[in-house]
Design a protein around this motif. Structure first.
Motif, mmCIF file in Angstrom:
data_model
loop_
_atom_site.group_PDB
_atom_site.id
_atom_site.type_symbol
_atom_site.label_atom_id
_atom_site.label_comp_id
_atom_site.label_asym_id
_atom_site.label_seq_id
_atom_site.Cartn_x
_atom_site.Cartn_y
_atom_site.Cartn_z
ATOM 1 N N PHE A 1 0.840 -1.193 0.000
ATOM 2 C CA PHE A 1 0.000 0.000 0.000
ATOM 3 C C PHE A 1 0.879 1.249 0.000
ATOM 4 O O PHE A 1 1.877 1.307 0.720
ATOM 5 C CB PHE A 1 -0.914 0.013 1.230
ATOM 6 C CG PHE A 1 -1.845 -1.168 1.299
ATOM 7 C CD1 PHE A 1 -3.108 -1.106 0.736
ATOM 8 C CD2 PHE A 1 -1.451 -2.351 1.917
ATOM 9 C CE1 PHE A 1 -3.966 -2.193 0.790
ATOM 10 C CE2 PHE A 1 -2.294 -3.444 1.974
ATOM 11 C CZ PHE A 1 -3.561 -3.367 1.406
ATOM 12 N N GLU B 1 -4.364 4.120 3.316
ATOM 13 C CA GLU B 1 -4.961 3.223 2.322
ATOM 14 C C GLU B 1 -4.999 1.788 2.830
ATOM 15 O O GLU B 1 -5.953 1.054 2.568
ATOM 16 C CB GLU B 1 -4.177 3.326 1.016
ATOM 17 C CG GLU B 1 -4.372 4.654 0.306
ATOM 18 C CD GLU B 1 -3.470 4.801 -0.907
ATOM 19 O OE1 GLU B 1 -3.846 4.273 -1.972
ATOM 20 O OE2 GLU B 1 -2.407 5.441 -0.776
ATOM 21 N N MET B 2 -3.972 1.388 3.546
ATOM 22 C CA MET B 2 -3.968 0.042 4.122
ATOM 23 C C MET B 2 -5.082 -0.097 5.163
ATOM 24 O O MET B 2 -5.809 -1.099 5.183
ATOM 25 C CB MET B 2 -2.619 -0.263 4.765
ATOM 26 C CG MET B 2 -2.521 -1.674 5.355
ATOM 27 S SD MET B 2 -0.868 -2.083 5.978
ATOM 28 C CE MET B 2 -0.792 -1.033 7.440
#
Length: 315
Positions: free
Chosen positions: A263, A268-269
């Motif tokens: 990521f 975002e992860m």
């Protein structure tokens, strides 16, 4: 703001440990390498994250623990430590870790369960770190006496706040944990406990995983009056294991694992993991969660509890 789990080695074996399924000796002993640690720091900078937790196991068991604090400080990170407070550090090393870290969240058990050597090591750390320390303890049943907490706080001038955990289950319930059928008795004991905290002028906060319905509305008013900061939630900030793989939280260590470098950013992860577990959140851990209008306030309770209940088909 992730938790960097730098080792799965611990020098205690607490019966309620919700990370037990990931810990040595159940799993092979692991230490995060310098290369992975430095890469994670670069990734966090890229994510505009300047604050993280170091945890374990017992993180001070990592042979490069002080180096990790030094490199983090050089890169202008703010670092908090989750620890059991039992270290072999010299007074000089304790002064170094005091200078390089911000807050130590120290989980303590009843001193009667410690050997004299363990007690001495813990108290040495409390003495050195003083007001940088926030104590936390876990409730498994109603048979507990919190007075040792106030003894530590007063003697070593620790922060006058205690984090309270209602002991969470692992996914496979392989630890001692609070069970839903015990919640009524546990909640009553905590409400009684709140008056003691008020007398001692110590504020309490709850760790995650306490459902909104754990306390009655009347209980919540009493807690508020007694300066208990009650909130119901289960919101992970993600744990990154020694090998660089991320999990949603330690109780779910046997489920989804993805490497942080898959990521571009931490945010975002985290969004990916939240979406992955979203369907479980919609269920909750008991039947009444399905129609409860307050479920959004607690996300249906501890996610490991939800999944283990969902998989057993008892809802």
């Amino acid at each position: 703001m992730p938790n960097l789990m730098v080792t799965n080695k611990c020098n205690l074996a607490c019966s309620y440990c919700f990370g037990v399924e990931q810990m040595h000796p159940r799993m092979q002993k692991e230490y995060m390498s310098k290369e992975v640690f430095c890469s994670l720091l670069d990734w966090l900078k890229q994510s505009n994250e300047n604050y993280f937790h170091i945890m374990g196991g017992e993180p001070t068991q990592h042979p490069e623990f002080i180096w990790m604090l030094e490199i983090s400080s050089k890169m202008s990170f703010v670092v908090d430590i989750f620890s059991n407070g039992i270290t072999d550090f010299s007074p000089e090393e304790l002064e170094t870790v005091r200078r390089l870290s911000r807050t130590w969240i120290v989980n303590v058990n009843d001193p009667q369960k410690y050997t004299p050597i363990i007690s001495a090591k813990l108290e040495s750390l409390l003495q050195s770190l003083g007001e940088q320390v926030v104590l936390t303890f876990n409730i498994i049943n109603t048979n507990y006496d919190p007075n040792y907490l106030f003894g530590y706080i007063n003697k070593y001038k620790l922060q006058r706040v205690v984090k309270i955990g209602i002991a969470l289950p692992t996914l496979h319930k392989s630890n001692f944990h609070a069970r839903p059928e015990e919640f009524d008795d546990l909640s009553k004991s905590v409400v009684e406990l709140s008056s003691i905290f008020k007398e001692e002028n110590v504020r309490a906060e709850f760790e995650c995983g306490v459902p909104h319905c754990f306390f009655t509305e009347k209980d919540k008013k009493t807690l508020k009056k007694n300066n208990f900061n009650y909130h119901s939630s289960c919101c992970s900030i993600l744990d990154i294991l020694p090998d660089g793989n991320a999990i949603y939280c330690l109780p779910l260590a046997r489920m989804l694992r993805l490497s942080y470098n898959e990521f571009p950013t931490y945010q975002e992860m985290k969004a990916h993991y939240q979406n992955y577990y979203k369907s479980y959140r919609s269920v909750g851990y008991q039947k009444r969660c399905l129609t409860c209008t307050m479920k959004k306030n607690c996300n249906g309770s501890c996610l490991a509890r939800i999944i283990s209940t969902f998989n057993s088909k008892t809802i």
